[in-house]
Design an enzyme around this catalytic site. Structure first.
Site, PDB file in Angstrom:
ATOM      1  N   LYS A  62      38.520  51.550  45.579  1.00 29.91           N
ATOM      2  CA  LYS A  62      37.400  51.515  46.528  1.00 29.91           C
ATOM      3  C   LYS A  62      37.872  51.811  47.948  1.00 29.91           C
ATOM      4  O   LYS A  62      37.091  51.777  48.887  1.00 29.91           O
ATOM      5  CB  LYS A  62      36.722  50.150  46.475  1.00 29.91           C
ATOM      6  CG  LYS A  62      36.020  49.887  45.142  1.00 29.91           C
ATOM      7  CD  LYS A  62      35.187  48.638  45.208  1.00 29.91           C
ATOM      8  CE  LYS A  62      34.845  48.087  43.853  1.00 29.91           C
ATOM      9  NZ  LYS A  62      33.786  48.820  43.165  1.00 29.91           N
ATOM     10  N   HIS A 120      29.586  39.410  42.463  1.00 33.85           N
ATOM     11  CA  HIS A 120      29.761  40.438  41.425  1.00 33.85           C
ATOM     12  C   HIS A 120      30.149  39.714  40.125  1.00 33.85           C
ATOM     13  O   HIS A 120      30.779  38.652  40.163  1.00 33.85           O
ATOM     14  CB  HIS A 120      30.887  41.366  41.883  1.00 33.85           C
ATOM     15  CG  HIS A 120      31.119  42.570  41.037  1.00 33.85           C
ATOM     16  ND1 HIS A 120      31.793  42.528  39.841  1.00 33.85           N
ATOM     17  CD2 HIS A 120      30.797  43.875  41.226  1.00 33.85           C
ATOM     18  CE1 HIS A 120      31.877  43.745  39.331  1.00 33.85           C
ATOM     19  NE2 HIS A 120      31.269  44.590  40.148  1.00 33.85           N
ATOM     20  N   GLN A 167      35.058  44.616  48.505  1.00 32.74           N
ATOM     21  CA  GLN A 167      34.272  45.461  49.415  1.00 32.74           C
ATOM     22  C   GLN A 167      34.712  45.272  50.864  1.00 32.74           C
ATOM     23  O   GLN A 167      34.291  46.038  51.733  1.00 32.74           O
ATOM     24  CB  GLN A 167      32.768  45.126  49.309  1.00 32.74           C
ATOM     25  CG  GLN A 167      32.162  45.401  47.948  1.00 32.74           C
ATOM     26  CD  GLN A 167      32.067  46.889  47.628  1.00 32.74           C
ATOM     27  OE1 GLN A 167      32.154  47.748  48.494  1.00 32.74           O
ATOM     28  NE2 GLN A 167      31.900  47.200  46.359  1.00 32.74           N
TER      29      GLN A 167
HETATM   30  C1  LIG Z   1      32.267  42.751  45.314  1.00 32.90           C
HETATM   31  C2  LIG Z   1      32.987  43.293  44.119  1.00 32.90           C
HETATM   32  N1  LIG Z   1      33.801  42.495  43.439  1.00 32.90           N
HETATM   33  C3  LIG Z   1      34.492  42.917  42.368  1.00 32.90           C
HETATM   34  C4  LIG Z   1      34.355  44.202  41.915  1.00 32.90           C
HETATM   35  C5  LIG Z   1      35.136  44.639  40.714  1.00 32.90           C
HETATM   36  O1  LIG Z   1      36.012  45.628  41.070  1.00 32.90           O
HETATM   37  P1  LIG Z   1      36.899  46.354  39.942  1.00 32.90           P
HETATM   38  O2  LIG Z   1      35.918  46.955  38.990  1.00 32.90           O
HETATM   39  O3  LIG Z   1      37.683  47.336  40.697  1.00 32.90           O
HETATM   40  O4  LIG Z   1      37.701  45.280  39.314  1.00 32.90           O
HETATM   41  C6  LIG Z   1      33.498  45.076  42.573  1.00 32.90           C
HETATM   42  C7  LIG Z   1      33.279  46.458  42.073  1.00 32.90           C
HETATM   43  O5  LIG Z   1      32.226  47.017  42.217  1.00 32.90           O
HETATM   44  C8  LIG Z   1      32.807  44.614  43.710  1.00 32.90           C
HETATM   45  O6  LIG Z   1      31.993  45.423  44.387  1.00 32.90           O
END
Ligand SMILES: Cc1ncc(COP(=O)(O)O)c(C=O)c1O
Length: 412
Positions: free
Chosen positions: A227, A125, A204
């Site tokens: 999440k 991500h 996740q």
């Molecule tokens: C694998 C992964 N890492 C990091 C994030 C970032 O999460 P946040 O927006 O809650 O910081 C997400 C959000 O979709 C994610 O799916």
């Protein structure tokens, strides 16, 4: 045998799922983006504001002490949920993104020098890419990438060479696009043998699997409350206590200090050293309630439920759409979670998500904050359906029916 989820009962715990959209039952299949919230979480936050709202670690009056106790009890609950040895190994942050940035701005800037290699993967991500790219631009650290196999897993054939001289391996435990689950323990063993630290983006994983940071042997683990049935605005960084002790503070201000004079300051103890300013108190309380809720369901039951729903859906997608639909992710149900990314031949991902919205089915279309991965896959975007504890086969069937309609719509 592990306990099964009573999904009808679980659904009833989520008020939003009683909603109608376009006159139809809401079918929420975007939990990889953010999950819905059960009454237990809404009530805990409401109760906090109604009964003991006050700033934490400051007042000595009754409700301030109650607020501090609730805030710290939530930390203990979340820490225990991921197998931390002590509540103080868990730092509150706004979200997983901030947790990763905290490591990049403190540990990495204190320890990494020009030319030091960092190893990432092609399935990360942006939250686990861009902080390292900022560091690379500033410090000249070298970013290396673990590629993917044709079945959407990490290609570890060149791992030893990639880890040679590396200072950090930063890897997702479960891909938000492919659903791929990575073997964190094996990766951590290889990284540690090469002298690298290990940061796990568990954003996740923690919502969907029983996670034990000690069994992973990780050094840093980042995740977000929103999440996993909790509120937005709060997440957590778990780190080895000796690393937290040695790391410089992140942001400066109230709460993170022990002493301040005109000449300078000394830092507070861990974890408060990293928690400058008034924290997200009600959100911490909500996060604790979310973890209690998931623990009550049982994470083995959560995983088993999602595996069976994912298997059902993958099989049905194959049977209904055959070669017209490509699924981007492993087919082995043991190696994946419940995020299913797909594309119809000749139909844009966004068009599909708009048409299924008319059936009140919420799926996500886009790059899912994983543009390097989209480039590797050779597509600009995918449509993604993602499951959680409140989804059942009726939801999967609603998706399939809506997709049939969308396919017919675009056939003309
Ligand atoms: C694998 C992964 N890492 C990091 C994030 C970032 O999460 P946040 O927006 O809650 O910081 C997400 C959000 O979709 C994610 O799916």
């Amino acid at each position: 045998m592990s306990p099964r989820l009573d999904v009808a009962r679980v659904k009833a715990d989520f008020p939003i799922l009683k909603r109608q959209v376009n006159g139809k039952r809401l079918v929420y299949l975007d939990s990889a983006a953010t999950s819905q919230k059960p009454l237990a979480v809404l009530d805990a936050m409401d109760r906090y504001y109604r009964e003991c709202n006050a700033n934490v670690h400051r007042g000595v009056y009754t409700i301030a002490e109650e607020a501090t106790a609730a805030f710290e009890a939530a930390r203990a609950t979340v820490a225990a949920f991921v197998g931390a040895g002590h509540a103080h190994e868990l730092v509150w942050v706004r979200n997983a993104t901030e947790a990763i940035n905290l490591v990049a701005y403190t540990w990495a800037r204190a320890n990494l020098r020009d030319g030091d290699p960092i190893v990432l993967t092609h399935m990360e991500h942006h939250a686990n890419v861009v902080p390292w790219q900022i560091l690379a631009a500033e410090r000249g650290v070298e970013i290396r990438w673990i590629p993917l196999t044709p079945d959407f897993r990490l290609d570890l054939s060149g791992l030893d060479a990639l880890l040679d001289g590396a200072r950090l391996l930063a890897v997702s435990a479960m891909s938000n696009v492919l659903g791929t689950i990575n073997d964190i323990r094996a990766l951590a063993d290889a990284a540690h043998a090469a002298g690298a630290h290990v940061l796990v983006d568990a954003c996740q994983a923690v919502p969907h699997l029983a996670v034990d940071v000690a069994a992973w042997d990780a050094d840093f683990v980042a995740f977000s409350a929103h999440k996993m049935c909790g509120p937005t605005g709060i997440g957590a960084l778990w780190a080895r206590p000796e690393l937290l002790e040695a790391m410089p503070p992140f942001m400066g201000g109230g709460e993170m200090i022990s002493q301040v004079t005109v000449d300078g300051f000394t830092t507070n103890e861990v974890p408060w050293k990293f928690e400058a300013g008034t924290p997200a108190i009600a959100e911490a309380v909500g996060f604790g309630a979310a973890v209690d809720y998931l623990a009550d369901l049982g994470m083995d039951a959560v995983r088993e439920h999602e595996q069976s729903l994912t298997a059902y859906t993958l099989d049905a997608l194959d049977r209904r759409f055959g070669d017209n639909l490509t699924i981007y992710g492993p087919r082995d149900i043991e190696a994946r979670g419940g995020a299913i990314s797909f594309l119809f031949e000749g139909i844009h991902a966004h068009d599909i998500s708009q048409v299924v919205d008319e059936e009140a089915v919420c799926v996500r279309a886009g790059h899912h904050c994983a543009k390097p991965l989209m480039r590797v896959l050779g597509v600009p975007a995918t449509t993604r359906a993602s499951f959680y504890v409140y989804n059942d086969e009726a939801d999967a069937d609603a998706l399939l029916d809506a997709l049939v309609r969308a396919e017919q719509f675009f056939a003309f």
